[in-house]
Design a protein around this motif. Structure first.
Motif, mmCIF file in Angstrom:
data_model
loop_
_atom_site.group_PDB
_atom_site.id
_atom_site.type_symbol
_atom_site.label_atom_id
_atom_site.label_comp_id
_atom_site.label_asym_id
_atom_site.label_seq_id
_atom_site.Cartn_x
_atom_site.Cartn_y
_atom_site.Cartn_z
ATOM 1 N N ALA A 1 0.885 -1.170 0.000
ATOM 2 C CA ALA A 1 0.000 0.000 0.000
ATOM 3 C C ALA A 1 0.911 1.205 0.000
ATOM 4 O O ALA A 1 2.021 1.163 0.550
ATOM 5 C CB ALA A 1 -0.903 0.005 1.228
ATOM 6 N N GLY A 2 0.489 2.270 -0.634
ATOM 7 C CA GLY A 2 1.352 3.448 -0.657
ATOM 8 C C GLY A 2 0.730 4.579 -1.424
ATOM 9 O O GLY A 2 -0.126 4.356 -2.275
ATOM 10 N N ARG A 3 1.150 5.768 -1.133
ATOM 11 C CA ARG A 3 0.574 6.929 -1.801
ATOM 12 C C ARG A 3 1.262 7.172 -3.140
ATOM 13 O O ARG A 3 0.614 7.373 -4.132
ATOM 14 C CB ARG A 3 0.707 8.165 -0.911
ATOM 15 N N ARG A 4 2.590 7.157 -3.136
ATOM 16 C CA ARG A 4 3.305 7.317 -4.401
ATOM 17 C C ARG A 4 3.554 5.917 -4.922
ATOM 18 O O ARG A 4 4.316 5.162 -4.356
ATOM 19 C CB ARG A 4 4.605 8.084 -4.170
ATOM 20 N N ALA A 5 2.886 5.581 -6.000
ATOM 21 C CA ALA A 5 2.758 4.180 -6.402
ATOM 22 C C ALA A 5 4.083 3.464 -6.604
ATOM 23 O O ALA A 5 4.279 2.382 -6.100
ATOM 24 C CB ALA A 5 1.943 4.096 -7.670
ATOM 25 N N LYS A 6 4.998 4.048 -7.334
ATOM 26 C CA LYS A 6 6.170 3.247 -7.704
ATOM 27 C C LYS A 6 7.449 3.710 -7.006
ATOM 28 O O LYS A 6 8.087 2.975 -6.318
ATOM 29 C CB LYS A 6 6.349 3.281 -9.213
#
Lengths: 226, 62
Positions: B26-31
């Protein structure tokens, strides 16, 4: 914190808290993971305060493992392949962020970064409900199907990290409610944990935003009791 | 011999879902962090001087 300490005292499994000489405290909770190859349950520890040194050490281990897997054997480059947890730590606001980890065989098997400032819930926009937001979550590369296919080592890491975040949500007055943006490969996992999918979020690169309500957090805790 | 008709418990279902997903993330900045963000982070790092610098000009007695 009261609820967390209560669970630690009265939990089904052996929970214990250890206070350091400094005023900050380190909480360790005994949990169980599943060896995916043998199916046996293995005792592990959920650490509620992972230090910068531990994160730096883990970043080295995970990066080394990722680079040891030949790219040609991967069906696709895993979504978190370029993540750097030490950079995440250094970019985080100290005191307003907490890093949780699960330790087994001397290594962290997964990490979760939690924003401790409650946010408004999307489940009920017109109430005072709040959620704790999971900034990042990742299981170790050797536990991911993306790297290991059918040979991933330990199961239950993601579930136990979410259960730990629920405890922190309760301790911060959010009644177990959580919010997060799922990367595409993990969406099915969060849905199986009763998270509600609010669809793609244009402000966050189109990632799906999901929320776990307080009532579903209670159900999830009961369902995960073994 | 295991009976495949026995429904899985919710706990087993959750473990199965975790196992079948490519990665649990899970994360806000995808990559990854953008180059601009990395450059900003580098700029924020404290600079450690290798040699001690004199605080002021040495006094010269006349």
């Amino acid at each position: 914190m009261r609820s967390l300490k209560k669970r630690c005292r009265k939990g089904r499994t052996e929970h214990r808290l250890r206070w350091l000489k400094t005023s900050s405290w380190v909480a360790l909770m005994s949990i169980w993971l599943r060896n995916r190859q043998t199916g046996e349950q293995i005792a592990a520890q959920l650490e509620l305060h992972v230090s910068k040194e531990q994160i730096a050490e883990t970043e080295c281990e995970w990066t080394g493992y990722r680079s040891s897997v030949p790219v040609e054997t991967l069906s696709a480059i895993p979504e978190s392949n370029d993540w750097n947890w030490l950079a995440k730590y250094e970019a985080s606001l100290q005191g307003l962020t907490q890093f949780l980890g699960i330790r087994l065989e001397g290594k962290l098997q997964g990490m979760l970064q939690l924003d401790l400032v409650p946010r408004a819930s999307r489940t009920n926009r017109y109430s005072v409900d709040h959620v704790l937001y999971v900034e990042y979550l990742e299981t170790a590369p050797w536990n991911q199907k993306a790297y290991m296919d059918r040979h991933a080592r330990f199961g239950g890491v993601g579930l136990e990290l979410i259960l730990g975040a629920i405890e922190m949500s309760v301790a911060h007055g959010c009644h177990g409610s959580l919010g997060l943006h799922s990367l595409p490969g993990a969406l099915g996992f969060y849905l199986s944990l009763r998270f509600k999918d609010y669809g793609p979020d244009s402000s966050e690169e189109g990632l799906h935003y999901l929320e776990l309500s307080p009532s579903d957090a209670v159900i999830l805790k009961k369902e995960s009791a073994k | 011999m295991k009976n495949s008709n026995i429904p899985l418990s919710r706990y087993e279902q959750m473990l199965r879902a975790e196992e079948e997903c490519d990665s649990i993330t899970a994360g806000r900045r995808a990559k990854f962090y953008s180059p601009a963000f990395r450059a900003a982070m580098e700029a924020l790092k404290p600079v450690h001087k290798t040699e001690a610098e004199p605080l002021r000009e040495p006094l010269v007695s006349k």
